[in-house]
Motif scaffolding. Structure first.
Motif, PDB file in Angstrom:
ATOM      1  N   LEU A  47       0.835  -1.202   0.000  1.00 56.88           N
ATOM      2  CA  LEU A  47       0.000   0.000   0.000  1.00 56.88           C
ATOM      3  C   LEU A  47       0.867   1.248   0.000  1.00 56.88           C
ATOM      4  N   LYS A  48       1.939   1.240   0.770  1.00 58.67           N
ATOM      5  CA  LYS A  48       2.828   2.399   0.810  1.00 58.67           C
ATOM      6  C   LYS A  48       3.436   2.652  -0.569  1.00 58.67           C
ATOM      7  N   ARG A  49       3.899   1.601  -1.249  1.00 63.95           N
ATOM      8  CA  ARG A  49       4.452   1.760  -2.601  1.00 63.95           C
ATOM      9  C   ARG A  49       3.412   2.341  -3.557  1.00 63.95           C
ATOM     10  N   ARG A  50       2.171   1.848  -3.479  1.00 67.76           N
ATOM     11  CA  ARG A  50       1.111   2.368  -4.360  1.00 67.76           C
ATOM     12  C   ARG A  50       0.883   3.850  -4.127  1.00 67.76           C
ATOM     13  N   ILE A  51       0.793   4.233  -2.853  1.00 65.35           N
ATOM     14  CA  ILE A  51       0.528   5.637  -2.527  1.00 65.35           C
ATOM     15  C   ILE A  51       1.700   6.517  -2.946  1.00 65.35           C
ATOM     16  N   LEU A  52       2.922   6.090  -2.670  1.00 62.52           N
ATOM     17  CA  LEU A  52       4.088   6.879  -3.078  1.00 62.52           C
ATOM     18  C   LEU A  52       4.141   7.025  -4.600  1.00 62.52           C
ATOM     19  N   SER A  53       3.768   5.994  -5.326  1.00 60.39           N
ATOM     20  CA  SER A  53       3.731   6.063  -6.784  1.00 60.39           C
ATOM     21  C   SER A  53       2.687   7.067  -7.266  1.00 60.39           C
ATOM     22  N   ILE A  54       1.515   7.040  -6.637  1.00 56.17           N
ATOM     23  CA  ILE A  54       0.459   8.007  -6.991  1.00 56.17           C
ATOM     24  C   ILE A  54       0.978   9.428  -6.818  1.00 56.17           C
ATOM     25  N   ARG A  89      -8.432  16.063  -5.884  1.00 54.90           N
ATOM     26  CA  ARG A  89      -8.179  14.908  -6.760  1.00 54.90           C
ATOM     27  C   ARG A  89      -7.201  13.922  -6.129  1.00 54.90           C
ATOM     28  N   LEU A  90      -6.087  14.429  -5.609  1.00 56.47           N
ATOM     29  CA  LEU A  90      -5.089  13.541  -5.023  1.00 56.47           C
ATOM     30  C   LEU A  90      -5.648  12.846  -3.785  1.00 56.47           C
ATOM     31  N   TYR A  91      -6.346  13.591  -2.945  1.00 54.31           N
ATOM     32  CA  TYR A  91      -6.959  12.978  -1.763  1.00 54.31           C
ATOM     33  C   TYR A  91      -7.870  11.824  -2.197  1.00 54.31           C
ATOM     34  N   GLY A  92      -8.705  12.062  -3.205  1.00 55.10           N
ATOM     35  CA  GLY A  92      -9.624  11.030  -3.692  1.00 55.10           C
ATOM     36  C   GLY A  92      -8.916   9.806  -4.237  1.00 55.10           C
ATOM     37  N   ARG A  93      -7.822  10.025  -4.960  1.00 54.81           N
ATOM     38  CA  ARG A  93      -7.068   8.887  -5.508  1.00 54.81           C
ATOM     39  C   ARG A  93      -6.439   8.051  -4.406  1.00 54.81           C
ATOM     40  N   ILE A  94      -5.899   8.721  -3.384  1.00 61.26           N
ATOM     41  CA  ILE A  94      -5.291   7.988  -2.269  1.00 61.26           C
ATOM     42  C   ILE A  94      -6.370   7.311  -1.431  1.00 61.26           C
ATOM     43  N   GLU A  95      -7.448   8.006  -1.170  1.00 57.85           N
ATOM     44  CA  GLU A  95      -8.556   7.422  -0.399  1.00 57.85           C
ATOM     45  C   GLU A  95      -9.063   6.136  -1.060  1.00 57.85           C
ATOM     46  N   ALA A  96      -9.105   6.133  -2.385  1.00 54.25           N
ATOM     47  CA  ALA A  96      -9.631   4.973  -3.123  1.00 54.25           C
ATOM     48  C   ALA A  96      -8.770   3.721  -2.974  1.00 54.25           C
ATOM     49  N   VAL A  97      -7.470   3.869  -2.696  1.00 57.40           N
ATOM     50  CA  VAL A  97      -6.616   2.683  -2.574  1.00 57.40           C
ATOM     51  C   VAL A  97      -6.451   2.209  -1.133  1.00 57.40           C
ATOM     52  N   ILE A  98      -6.910   3.002  -0.172  1.00 53.31           N
ATOM     53  CA  ILE A  98      -6.812   2.585   1.232  1.00 53.31           C
ATOM     54  C   ILE A  98      -8.077   1.807   1.582  1.00 53.31           C
ATOM     55  N   PRO A  99      -7.927   0.531   1.949  1.00 55.91           N
ATOM     56  CA  PRO A  99      -9.114  -0.272   2.285  1.00 55.91           C
ATOM     57  C   PRO A  99      -9.720   0.202   3.615  1.00 55.91           C
ATOM     58  N   PRO A 100     -10.983  -0.124   3.862  1.00 57.17           N
ATOM     59  CA  PRO A 100     -11.586   0.294   5.136  1.00 57.17           C
ATOM     60  C   PRO A 100     -10.997  -0.452   6.329  1.00 57.17           C
ATOM     61  N   TYR A 101     -10.524  -1.679   6.104  1.00 62.91           N
ATOM     62  CA  TYR A 101      -9.952  -2.490   7.178  1.00 62.91           C
ATOM     63  C   TYR A 101      -8.638  -3.085   6.705  1.00 62.91           C
ATOM     64  N   SER A 102      -7.718  -3.268   7.653  1.00 61.41           N
ATOM     65  CA  SER A 102      -6.444  -3.900   7.329  1.00 61.41           C
ATOM     66  C   SER A 102      -5.932  -4.653   8.550  1.00 61.41           C
ATOM     67  N   VAL A 109      -5.253   8.786   5.363  1.00 54.48           N
ATOM     68  CA  VAL A 109      -5.057   9.965   4.526  1.00 54.48           C
ATOM     69  C   VAL A 109      -5.926  11.086   5.102  1.00 54.48           C
ATOM     70  N   ILE A 110      -5.346  12.288   5.169  1.00 53.83           N
ATOM     71  CA  ILE A 110      -6.042  13.440   5.739  1.00 53.83           C
ATOM     72  C   ILE A 110      -5.973  14.594   4.747  1.00 53.83           C
ATOM     73  N   HIS A 111      -7.128  15.166   4.463  1.00 52.22           N
ATOM     74  CA  HIS A 111      -7.232  16.331   3.570  1.00 52.22           C
ATOM     75  C   HIS A 111      -7.029  17.593   4.400  1.00 52.22           C
ATOM     76  N   ARG A 112      -6.536  18.630   3.787  1.00 53.68           N
ATOM     77  CA  ARG A 112      -6.335  19.904   4.475  1.00 53.68           C
ATOM     78  C   ARG A 112      -7.608  20.390   5.173  1.00 53.68           C
ATOM     79  N   ASP A 113      -8.776  20.091   4.601  1.00 55.08           N
ATOM     80  CA  ASP A 113     -10.029  20.562   5.191  1.00 55.08           C
ATOM     81  C   ASP A 113     -10.502  19.714   6.379  1.00 55.08           C
ATOM     82  N   GLY A 114      -9.741  18.671   6.724  1.00 53.03           N
ATOM     83  CA  GLY A 114     -10.060  17.878   7.909  1.00 53.03           C
ATOM     84  C   GLY A 114     -10.674  16.519   7.642  1.00 53.03           C
ATOM     85  N   ARG A 115     -11.180  16.285   6.430  1.00 54.14           N
ATOM     86  CA  ARG A 115     -11.730  14.946   6.187  1.00 54.14           C
ATOM     87  C   ARG A 115     -10.607  13.926   6.147  1.00 54.14           C
ATOM     88  N   SER A 116     -10.949  12.697   6.495  1.00 50.70           N
ATOM     89  CA  SER A 116      -9.922  11.663   6.512  1.00 50.70           C
ATOM     90  C   SER A 116     -10.534  10.298   6.249  1.00 50.70           C
TER      91      SER A 116
END
Length: 125
Positions: A47-54, A89-102, A109-116
């Motif tokens: 997951l870390k490799r995927r996010i860093l690549s994004i 856009r970037l927040y959405g792309r990263i959010e999409a690859v993080i599963p709800p459970y692990s 992932v945390i957006h500047r506006d506070g959503r996570s």
């Protein structure tokens, strides 16, 4: 085994299983922040490799820096982008690859506006 020894063993095991706490929850310096945590067995490397690549392949990223804070690869990635739309856009792309459970490692992932969005231990919310 005596009760005292059993209690000490249980407390020791629980302490070893505790995930380190990420530094400050203040995200004012980052448009998008990603925290790579651990359940005492390292971060989720795939997951870390995927996010860093994004992040590395996003043309709207102005800067990114990773700060280590744990003994098992835990770190915080801070990303600054060139616009609010790019941040969304970037927040959405990263959010999409993080599963709800692990069961491997917590990642947030945390957006500047506070959503996570976080991958948490199965059975926890």
């Amino acid at each position: 085994m005596s009760r005292l020894a059993l209690v000490i063993l249980c407390l020791t095991a629980a302490a070893c299983a505790s995930a380190p706490t990420a530094p400050s929850t203040d995200t004012t310096g980052c448009d998008v922040e990603v925290r790579f945590g651990s359940y005492a067995m390292g971060v989720d490397p795939d997951l870390k490799r995927r996010i860093l690549s994004i992040v590395q392949n996003d043309p709207d990223v102005e800067t990114s820096s990773e700060t280590p804070w744990g003994r098992e690869g835990e770190s915080t990635l801070c990303v600054d982008l060139d616009s609010a739309a790019a941040t969304d856009r970037l927040y959405g792309r990263i959010e999409a690859v993080i599963p709800p459970y692990s069961d491997r490692a917590p990642t947030t992932v945390i957006h500047r506006d506070g959503r996570s969005h976080s991958a948490v231990t199965p059975g926890r919310s």
